[in-house]
Write a protein that holds these residues in place. Structure first.
Motif, PDB file in Angstrom:
ATOM      1  N   PHE A 159       3.412 -18.453  18.710  1.00 17.64           N
ATOM      2  CA  PHE A 159       2.911 -17.149  19.120  1.00 17.64           C
ATOM      3  C   PHE A 159       1.382 -17.050  19.133  1.00 17.64           C
ATOM      4  O   PHE A 159       0.833 -16.015  19.478  1.00 17.64           O
ATOM      5  CB  PHE A 159       3.476 -16.056  18.212  1.00 17.64           C
ATOM      6  CG  PHE A 159       4.910 -15.719  18.507  1.00 17.64           C
ATOM      7  CD1 PHE A 159       5.260 -15.015  19.649  1.00 17.64           C
ATOM      8  CD2 PHE A 159       5.918 -16.102  17.635  1.00 17.64           C
ATOM      9  CE1 PHE A 159       6.576 -14.689  19.915  1.00 17.64           C
ATOM     10  CE2 PHE A 159       7.246 -15.781  17.886  1.00 17.64           C
ATOM     11  CZ  PHE A 159       7.579 -15.077  19.032  1.00 17.64           C
ATOM     12  N   THR A 160       0.698 -18.116  18.732  1.00 23.59           N
ATOM     13  CA  THR A 160      -0.759 -18.113  18.848  1.00 23.59           C
ATOM     14  C   THR A 160      -1.142 -18.257  20.310  1.00 23.59           C
ATOM     15  O   THR A 160      -0.321 -18.675  21.141  1.00 23.59           O
ATOM     16  CB  THR A 160      -1.386 -19.257  18.031  1.00 23.59           C
ATOM     17  OG1 THR A 160      -0.895 -20.502  18.532  1.00 23.59           O
ATOM     18  CG2 THR A 160      -1.041 -19.130  16.549  1.00 23.59           C
ATOM     19  N   PRO A 161      -2.393 -17.945  20.677  1.00 23.03           N
ATOM     20  CA  PRO A 161      -2.770 -18.055  22.093  1.00 23.03           C
ATOM     21  C   PRO A 161      -2.466 -19.412  22.705  1.00 23.03           C
ATOM     22  O   PRO A 161      -2.020 -19.497  23.849  1.00 23.03           O
ATOM     23  CB  PRO A 161      -4.271 -17.767  22.062  1.00 23.03           C
ATOM     24  CG  PRO A 161      -4.436 -16.840  20.893  1.00 23.03           C
ATOM     25  CD  PRO A 161      -3.452 -17.330  19.867  1.00 23.03           C
ATOM     26  N   GLY A 185       6.324 -17.131  24.163  1.00 20.35           N
ATOM     27  CA  GLY A 185       6.033 -15.793  23.670  1.00 20.35           C
ATOM     28  C   GLY A 185       5.975 -14.807  24.809  1.00 20.35           C
ATOM     29  O   GLY A 185       5.559 -15.127  25.910  1.00 20.35           O
ATOM     30  N   ARG A 186       6.419 -13.573  24.542  1.00 21.40           N
ATOM     31  CA  ARG A 186       6.409 -12.558  25.609  1.00 21.40           C
ATOM     32  C   ARG A 186       5.685 -11.320  25.107  1.00 21.40           C
ATOM     33  O   ARG A 186       5.757 -10.986  23.953  1.00 21.40           O
ATOM     34  CB  ARG A 186       7.833 -12.174  26.007  1.00 21.40           C
ATOM     35  CG  ARG A 186       8.678 -13.384  26.428  1.00 21.40           C
ATOM     36  CD  ARG A 186       9.980 -12.916  27.023  1.00 21.40           C
ATOM     37  NE  ARG A 186      10.848 -14.059  27.262  1.00 21.40           N
ATOM     38  CZ  ARG A 186      11.980 -13.981  27.925  1.00 21.40           C
ATOM     39  NH1 ARG A 186      12.373 -12.843  28.440  1.00 21.40           N
ATOM     40  NH2 ARG A 186      12.738 -15.046  28.092  1.00 21.40           N
ATOM     41  N   THR A 191      -0.102  -9.115  14.276  1.00 21.11           N
ATOM     42  CA  THR A 191       0.896  -8.795  15.283  1.00 21.11           C
ATOM     43  C   THR A 191       2.265  -9.263  14.809  1.00 21.11           C
ATOM     44  O   THR A 191       2.431 -10.397  14.345  1.00 21.11           O
ATOM     45  CB  THR A 191       0.549  -9.485  16.619  1.00 21.11           C
ATOM     46  OG1 THR A 191      -0.712  -8.999  17.073  1.00 21.11           O
ATOM     47  CG2 THR A 191       1.602  -9.189  17.673  1.00 21.11           C
ATOM     48  N   ILE A 192       3.249  -8.396  14.919  1.00 20.03           N
ATOM     49  CA  ILE A 192       4.619  -8.736  14.535  1.00 20.03           C
ATOM     50  C   ILE A 192       5.286  -9.423  15.716  1.00 20.03           C
ATOM     51  O   ILE A 192       5.343  -8.880  16.822  1.00 20.03           O
ATOM     52  CB  ILE A 192       5.409  -7.477  14.134  1.00 20.03           C
ATOM     53  CG1 ILE A 192       4.698  -6.739  13.003  1.00 20.03           C
ATOM     54  CG2 ILE A 192       6.825  -7.850  13.707  1.00 20.03           C
ATOM     55  CD1 ILE A 192       5.325  -5.399  12.679  1.00 20.03           C
ATOM     56  N   CYS A 193       5.797 -10.631  15.473  1.00 24.03           N
ATOM     57  CA  CYS A 193       6.391 -11.449  16.530  1.00 24.03           C
ATOM     58  C   CYS A 193       7.814 -11.834  16.136  1.00 24.03           C
ATOM     59  O   CYS A 193       8.066 -12.181  14.977  1.00 24.03           O
ATOM     60  CB  CYS A 193       5.573 -12.715  16.774  1.00 24.03           C
ATOM     61  SG  CYS A 193       3.814 -12.416  17.128  1.00 24.03           S
ATOM     62  N   CYS A 234      17.596 -15.323  14.132  1.00 19.67           N
ATOM     63  CA  CYS A 234      16.320 -14.681  14.424  1.00 19.67           C
ATOM     64  C   CYS A 234      15.362 -14.891  13.273  1.00 19.67           C
ATOM     65  O   CYS A 234      15.765 -15.167  12.139  1.00 19.67           O
ATOM     66  CB  CYS A 234      16.504 -13.179  14.684  1.00 19.67           C
ATOM     67  SG  CYS A 234      17.076 -12.251  13.247  1.00 19.67           S
ATOM     68  N   ALA A 235      14.083 -14.762  13.563  1.00 19.84           N
ATOM     69  CA  ALA A 235      13.033 -14.841  12.547  1.00 19.84           C
ATOM     70  C   ALA A 235      11.854 -14.006  13.025  1.00 19.84           C
ATOM     71  O   ALA A 235      11.541 -13.976  14.222  1.00 19.84           O
ATOM     72  CB  ALA A 235      12.604 -16.283  12.311  1.00 19.84           C
ATOM     73  N   VAL A 236      11.213 -13.333  12.076  1.00 20.10           N
ATOM     74  CA  VAL A 236      10.047 -12.513  12.374  1.00 20.10           C
ATOM     75  C   VAL A 236       8.863 -13.073  11.605  1.00 20.10           C
ATOM     76  O   VAL A 236       8.963 -13.359  10.407  1.00 20.10           O
ATOM     77  CB  VAL A 236      10.293 -11.039  11.989  1.00 20.10           C
ATOM     78  CG1 VAL A 236       9.053 -10.201  12.239  1.00 20.10           C
ATOM     79  CG2 VAL A 236      11.476 -10.478  12.772  1.00 20.10           C
ATOM     80  N   VAL A 237       7.741 -13.245  12.290  1.00 18.31           N
ATOM     81  CA  VAL A 237       6.526 -13.759  11.666  1.00 18.31           C
ATOM     82  C   VAL A 237       5.361 -12.852  12.020  1.00 18.31           C
ATOM     83  O   VAL A 237       5.380 -12.150  13.032  1.00 18.31           O
ATOM     84  CB  VAL A 237       6.222 -15.214  12.114  1.00 18.31           C
ATOM     85  CG1 VAL A 237       7.287 -16.166  11.610  1.00 18.31           C
ATOM     86  CG2 VAL A 237       6.097 -15.300  13.635  1.00 18.31           C
ATOM     87  N   GLY A 238       4.375 -12.847  11.173  1.00 18.08           N
ATOM     88  CA  GLY A 238       3.146 -12.122  11.439  1.00 18.08           C
ATOM     89  C   GLY A 238       2.067 -13.084  11.882  1.00 18.08           C
ATOM     90  O   GLY A 238       1.859 -14.131  11.255  1.00 18.08           O
TER      91      GLY A 238
END
Length: 524
Positions: free
Chosen positions: A514-516, A523-524, A456-458, A442-446
């Motif tokens: 995760f960008t538009p 992305g969900r 936004t936390i993704c 897993c990885a979390v990016v802003g």
């Protein structure tokens, strides 16, 4: 007497001539054979006009003769630049252009890429030599016909350039000298006790600084370096078989490799009986993954190494004494290696009290002279301590030192985000996610998505075999581990997370997802 990296090989060739030095997929070189190959490369480079201190780019797959080409460059008085043969032509061209080599050494598999690269470069082309039978000014046949004795050449201070990703998108060349590598190798040999007959993994690609440790510590010890095929990078069971079949005594890699092997359950109880030590470096190893390995391999010594390329291989270590009792707590990065210094400082470069968070700066024997032909970047990253005047490197990492002087990594300074008014360290969320059953990686990016919350936390994640973990279920699990404001707002379940050429999670690629424009890809 001044020492150089090529001297490590010469000394071991005198003591261990008939022992295996490099073991590839289909070729093994003894110490005597490797030393002769290195000398032959050096003679041919000098015969083709290599001048003292000149750069030699090496664009070839990891193999015994490729390693001989690196060390042969040093013995000829040059500095080598290992280049990723799997890299895109545009990036390879930027690296070769920046290095301005007098010679490029290539293998048959990379010859077409090199032709494409050279077509993009202005000015007269470098001499092209082949370490096999690819078309070139000289080939393996010419190398084998060259003298096997050491040539007379004055060594340069610069050993090699390692090009890393730059914030502007242009690779930046980190200058690595002989003395910085030797300082780490000397410490590592004392600490880990490598010895003749040890069988050591050569897992990282040659353009990644971890490979520097593999090569020179192995040669200094008179041990065997077993070059791990790049194809095993996505084959956890194949990797486990490699460790088992080669009876490796040391394994060193980035954590994502260990995570894959654990998530695919590729390691049996009491597996790898010959393995004595397991090391990792490059990013955080999730504590549940470490605990899995330590329970499966109780006979193995586990060590976390930490350090950026700019401080040469690693600057600190932490020998994990036992299976972690609390798997939600990250493993410390520990104490400084001999000759190195870790400083946790505030914005004014003043030390912070024990237990408080600050930015991590490194000083001591491992510091690079700076970035290749870029004094502005060098001045920004390497600064003088305002009190002692000592030269320090700004890592961009957040850390704290506890009352015992053990340093704990708290994440990147640029991974600390502000969302809905809260300051959040993304690494804390990742540590919580890693404890959820079924998570493989897993990885979390802003991501700045223009919403009211600021950033936004993704979260992107992959699921272990035999598990199902939809985002709603994972969201609920994480909500029990972190405050509500730290629960990711957007999720993407992927078959595999993207990784960069060094095996680390490619966080810029995830942010793009995760960008538009990239939202439709998962992305969900």
């Amino acid at each position: 007497m001044t020492r150089h990296l090529q001297d490590l090989l010469a000394a071991s060739a005198d003591r261990h001539a008939d022992r295996p030095a490099l073991v590839g997929a289909d070729e093994t070189l003894t110490y005597a054979e490797l030393d002769a190959a290195v000398n032959r490369v050096a003679h041919v480079l000098l015969a083709h006009g290599l001048t003292p201190g000149a750069r030699v780019c090496v664009l070839a797959e990891k193999a015994p003769w490729t390693v001989a080409a690196l060390i042969g460059t040093l013995r000829a008085g040059g500095a080598y630049v290992p280049v990723d043969p799997a890299g895109p032509a545009s990036r390879v061209a930027r690296i070769v252009g920046a290095a301005e080599p007098e010679v490029v050494l290539v293998d048959a598999g990379s010859r077409a890429l090199l032709d494409e690269v050279l077509a993009e470069l202005p000015g007269p082309p470098p001499v092209v030599g082949a370490i096999d039978d690819a078309p070139a000014a000289f080939t393996r046949a010419d190398l084998l016909a060259a003298p096997a004795d050491a040539p007379a050449a004055a060594p340069a201070d610069l050993a090699h350039l390692l090009f890393t990703s730059g914030s502007t998108g242009a690779p930046k060349g980190v200058m690595i000298t002989h003395d910085t590598v030797l300082a780490f190798v000397d410490w590592a040999l004392r600490h880990f006790g490598a010895k003749p007959g040890d069988r050591i993994s050569g897992h990282p690609p040659l353009h990644f600084d971890l490979s520097t440790f593999d090569i020179y510590a192995t040669l200094a010890a008179g041990a065997e370096l077993h070059l791990v095929p790049a194809s095993l990078g996505i084959d956890p069971r194949g990797t486990a078989s490699f460790i088992r079949d080669r009876a490796l005594t040391q394994w060193f890699s980035v954590p994502s490799v260990l995570t894959y092997l654990a998530r695919f359950d590729a390691v049996a109880q009491d597996d790898f009986p010959a393995l004595e030590r397991l090391l990792w470096c490059g990013e955080v190893l999730p504590t549940p993954v470490l605990a899995h390995w330590m329970r499966r391999l109780p006979h193995v010594r586990f060590t976390n190494l930490y350090g950026p390329t700019e401080a040469t291989i690693a600057s600190s270590y932490f020998d994990v004494p036992e299976v972690p009792a609390d798997e939600t707590l990250p493993v410390p990065i520990g104490r400084a290696c001999d000759g190195e210094e870790l400083h946790v400082l505030d914005e004014a470069m003043a030390p912070v009290p024990a237990g408080e968070m600050g930015e991590l700066w490194i000083g001591g024997a491992g510091l690079s002279p700076g970035y290749w032909r870029d004094p502005e970047k060098t001045a920004a990253a390497f600064r003088a301590d305002p009190v002692a005047g000592e030269r320090l490197y700004r890592t961009g990492d957040l850390a704290r030192a506890d009352v015992d002087g053990v340093v704990h990594f708290l994440g990147r300074a640029d991974s600390q985000i502000k969302s809905r008014g809260y300051r959040i360290e993304l690494g804390e969320i990742e540590a919580a996610l890693a404890t959820v059953a079924g998570i493989r990686e897993c990885a979390v990016v802003g991501v700045d998505t223009g919403g009211f919350e600021g950033t936004t936390i993704c979260c992107a994640y992959s699921v272990a075999e035999g598990h199902e973990l939809p985002p709603t279920e994972l969201r609920s699990a994480v909500a029990e581990l972190v405050p509500r404001y730290m629960v990711p707002a957007r999720w993407a379940e992927l078959d595999d997370l993207p990784h960069n050429v060094n095996g680390k999670i490619d966080r810029p690629a995830l942010r793009e997802r995760f960008t538009p424009a990239g939202a439709a890809t998962g992305g969900r």
